[in-house]
Design an enzyme around this catalytic site. Structure first.
Site, PDB file in Angstrom:
ATOM      1  N   CYS A  81       6.320  66.230 -26.403  1.00  0.00           N
ATOM      2  CA  CYS A  81       7.342  65.593 -25.573  1.00  0.00           C
ATOM      3  C   CYS A  81       8.388  66.627 -25.132  1.00  0.00           C
ATOM      4  O   CYS A  81       8.095  67.473 -24.311  1.00  0.00           O
ATOM      5  CB  CYS A  81       7.943  64.397 -26.309  1.00  0.00           C
ATOM      6  SG  CYS A  81       8.845  63.275 -25.222  1.00  0.00           S
ATOM      7  N   HIS A 166       3.200  61.283 -27.691  1.00  0.00           N
ATOM      8  CA  HIS A 166       3.403  61.417 -29.133  1.00  0.00           C
ATOM      9  C   HIS A 166       2.098  61.176 -29.896  1.00  0.00           C
ATOM     10  O   HIS A 166       1.727  60.030 -30.148  1.00  0.00           O
ATOM     11  CB  HIS A 166       4.480  60.433 -29.603  1.00  0.00           C
ATOM     12  CG  HIS A 166       5.834  60.783 -29.082  1.00  0.00           C
ATOM     13  ND1 HIS A 166       6.659  61.670 -29.725  1.00  0.00           N
ATOM     14  CD2 HIS A 166       6.479  60.395 -27.956  1.00  0.00           C
ATOM     15  CE1 HIS A 166       7.770  61.805 -29.024  1.00  0.00           C
ATOM     16  NE2 HIS A 166       7.683  61.052 -27.949  1.00  0.00           N
ATOM     17  N   GLU A 168       1.590  61.637 -32.977  1.00  0.00           N
ATOM     18  CA  GLU A 168       1.865  61.236 -34.357  1.00  0.00           C
ATOM     19  C   GLU A 168       1.975  59.732 -34.561  1.00  0.00           C
ATOM     20  O   GLU A 168       1.881  59.262 -35.695  1.00  0.00           O
ATOM     21  CB  GLU A 168       3.146  61.933 -34.861  1.00  0.00           C
ATOM     22  CG  GLU A 168       4.430  61.461 -34.222  1.00  0.00           C
ATOM     23  CD  GLU A 168       4.781  62.095 -32.879  1.00  0.00           C
ATOM     24  OE1 GLU A 168       5.917  61.890 -32.422  1.00  0.00           O
ATOM     25  OE2 GLU A 168       3.931  62.773 -32.275  1.00  0.00           O
TER      26      GLU A 168
END
Length: 179
Positions: A81, A166, A168
């Protein structure tokens, strides 16, 4: 630390989650402030550095920056990001304010395969949370993915990979594979 991952904290709400995902892969991770000096980073002998997301804009006078020499250490870098925008900005690309931000689920389309996307389908769902976007790539970088905007860039020779989304979060279908 030897053979762990350094996560540089730019204020992302997901920093702890990034660390947890890395540890779930049985790899040590350590979160450090974004302005940690390069000597301290090198002294920890990491096998990789992750530049986290964050609420800042690289075009702001108060932008959180790292030393450009970070990219010359020979340590693989993953920008997530804001980390992607920061990488582009510091290495000579251009980041602009987006016409409309992307928040939530988006369709990722891989247009150039690389190590980061090994085993990831050509199209998948990812989680976006950004307003700024990379407009012009740094020299010797290629676009690896799009989602309406540039969603992935890389320089294989320097071992730098960046994504606008993202990986994660659980909403990103193949995020764990990417990490």
């Amino acid at each position: 630390m030897n053979n762990g991952i350094i996560i540089l904290d730019f204020g992302s709400q997901y920093n702890q989650l990034i660390g947890r995902r890395i540890r779930e892969m049985e790899v040590y991770s350590e979160i450090l402030p974004f302005n940690t000096n390069l000597e301290e980073i090198k002294s920890k002998n990491p096998v990789g550095i992750i530049l986290s997301g964050g609420p800042s804009s690289v075009n702001s006078e108060e932008a959180n920056l790292v030393e450009k020499q970070l990219f010359e250490l020979g340590i693989p870098v993953l920008g997530i990001c804001y980390g992607m925008q920061l990488t582009a900005y510091l290495l000579g690309g251009k980041v602009k304010k987006g016409v409309k931000g992307e928040y939530g689920k988006a369709t990722l389309e891989i247009i150039k395969q690389n190590k980061l996307f090994e085993g990831v389908p050509e199209k998948s769902v990812v989680w976006m949370s950004h307003f700024d976007e990379v407009e012009i790539l740094p020299q010797n970088f290629e676009i690896s993915a799009k989602s309406g905007v540039i969603a992935g860039i890389f320089n294989e020779e320097k071992n730098i990979y960046c994504v606008q989304f993202h990986p994660e979060v659980s909403h990103t279908e193949f995020g764990a594979k990417m990490l």
